[in-house]
Design a protein around this motif. Structure first.
Motif, PDB file in Angstrom:
ATOM      1  N   GLN A  62       5.210  20.448  -2.818  1.00  0.00           N
ATOM      2  CA  GLN A  62       4.977  21.638  -1.980  1.00  0.00           C
ATOM      3  C   GLN A  62       4.537  21.220  -0.580  1.00  0.00           C
ATOM      4  N   GLY A  89       1.193  32.318  -3.015  1.00  0.00           N
ATOM      5  CA  GLY A  89       1.451  30.925  -2.643  1.00  0.00           C
ATOM      6  C   GLY A  89       0.292  30.347  -1.847  1.00  0.00           C
ATOM      7  N   THR A  90      -0.838  30.102  -2.515  1.00  0.00           N
ATOM      8  CA  THR A  90      -2.039  29.593  -1.829  1.00  0.00           C
ATOM      9  C   THR A  90      -1.809  28.194  -1.261  1.00  0.00           C
ATOM     10  N   GLY A  91      -1.047  27.356  -2.002  1.00  0.00           N
ATOM     11  CA  GLY A  91      -0.859  25.958  -1.587  1.00  0.00           C
ATOM     12  C   GLY A  91      -2.209  25.288  -1.409  1.00  0.00           C
ATOM     13  N   GLU A 110      -1.753  31.219  -6.703  1.00  0.00           N
ATOM     14  CA  GLU A 110      -0.957  29.990  -6.692  1.00  0.00           C
ATOM     15  C   GLU A 110      -0.528  29.686  -8.128  1.00  0.00           C
ATOM     16  N   HIS A 116      -4.091  25.084  -6.844  1.00  0.00           N
ATOM     17  CA  HIS A 116      -5.120  26.135  -6.916  1.00  0.00           C
ATOM     18  C   HIS A 116      -6.521  25.499  -6.802  1.00  0.00           C
ATOM     19  N   CYS A 135      -5.042  31.339 -10.367  1.00  0.00           N
ATOM     20  CA  CYS A 135      -3.867  30.571 -10.743  1.00  0.00           C
ATOM     21  C   CYS A 135      -3.025  31.493 -11.618  1.00  0.00           C
TER      22      CYS A 135
END
Ligand code: SAH
Length: 214
Positions: A62, A89-91, A110, A116, A135
């Motif tokens: 990612q 989509g926290t990344g 995420e 996460h 998550c």
């Protein structure tokens, strides 16, 4: 004592050259980009690249988005400060941190457990306390805390029908839409019984996938 590298100058230069000179005009967004330490999110090995004009790997295949795209997407949300925002989509949590400076609360989902956890650590370090992380599969939205004033998606693909349902009247959904690696930013606003749609920059994001990868 180990001398800590000071990233103030590279960050100020990034804001001037990549954000202001490229047409971002919102003072609130510019200020948030000045405040958030991107080098704390980029990971040890890539710290020195943190303020470059590119996306960077964050593990698990990612990436953390390019600074300009983070600023552009944030500007398109036009946040005033009172909003509750859902991020898919926290990344590593960088976009989450920028949003947290500009709205009341950020809820971010995420699907990859290790990212996460990384985001949790990064956001705690930066003292971004108005953030809730989970998550899970963002395609399902976050029913428990809906409706949201805005939903921002930071992985490319096609919108889940549930997202518009989880927005307030007048709320905004922003995502990089399209097949494969060819995406375009689209903003949809729920107005009465209609959805108003506007298209912006072409871009490339990592894919929006379903399910959870523990
Ligand atoms: N905003 C992030 C960008 C991360 S890249 C940052 O600033 O670092 C996009 C992220 O979306 C990836 O971490 C990927 O695992 C995640 N993702 C993809 N599909 C998802 C889904 N259905 N639900 C939640 N997260 C998802």
């Amino acid at each position: 004592m180990i001398r800590q590298q000071n990233y103030d100058r590279p960050r100020q230069r990034m804001v001037q050259e990549q954000i202001i000179d490229r047409g971002i005009t919102s003072q609130r967004v510019i200020e948030a980009m000045r405040q958030v330490f991107r080098h704390d999110f980029a990971g040890e090995a890539l710290r020195t690249h943190a303020y470059k004009d590119k996306s960077l790997p964050i593990g698990e295949g990612q990436t953390i988005s390019q600074p300009y795209i983070v600023a552009k997407m944030t500007e398109l949300l036009d946040l005033k400060g009172h909003e509750r925002v859902l991020e898919i989509g926290t990344g590593c949590g960088y976009q989450t941190a920028v949003l947290s400076c500009l709205c009341k609360r950020v809820y971010s989902i995420e699907r990859i457990e290790s990212l996460h956890s990384l985001a949790k650590k990064n956001l705690r370090k930066g003292r971004h306390s108005n953030v809730m992380l989970k998550c899970g599969d963002g395609l399902l939205g976050w029913e428990e805390y809906a409706p949201f004033d805005a939903i921002i998606v930071t992985a490319g693909g096609f919108a889940s029908d549930l997202w518009l349902d989880q927005l307030v009247e007048g709320g905004v959904l922003l995502l990089p839409e399209g097949e494969g690696k060819s995406h375009r930013l689209v903003r949809r606003q729920k107005q009465n019984d209609e959805v108003v749609e506007e298209y912006f920059d072409d871009c490339t994001f990592v894919p929006l996938l379903s399910g959870v990868n523990g």
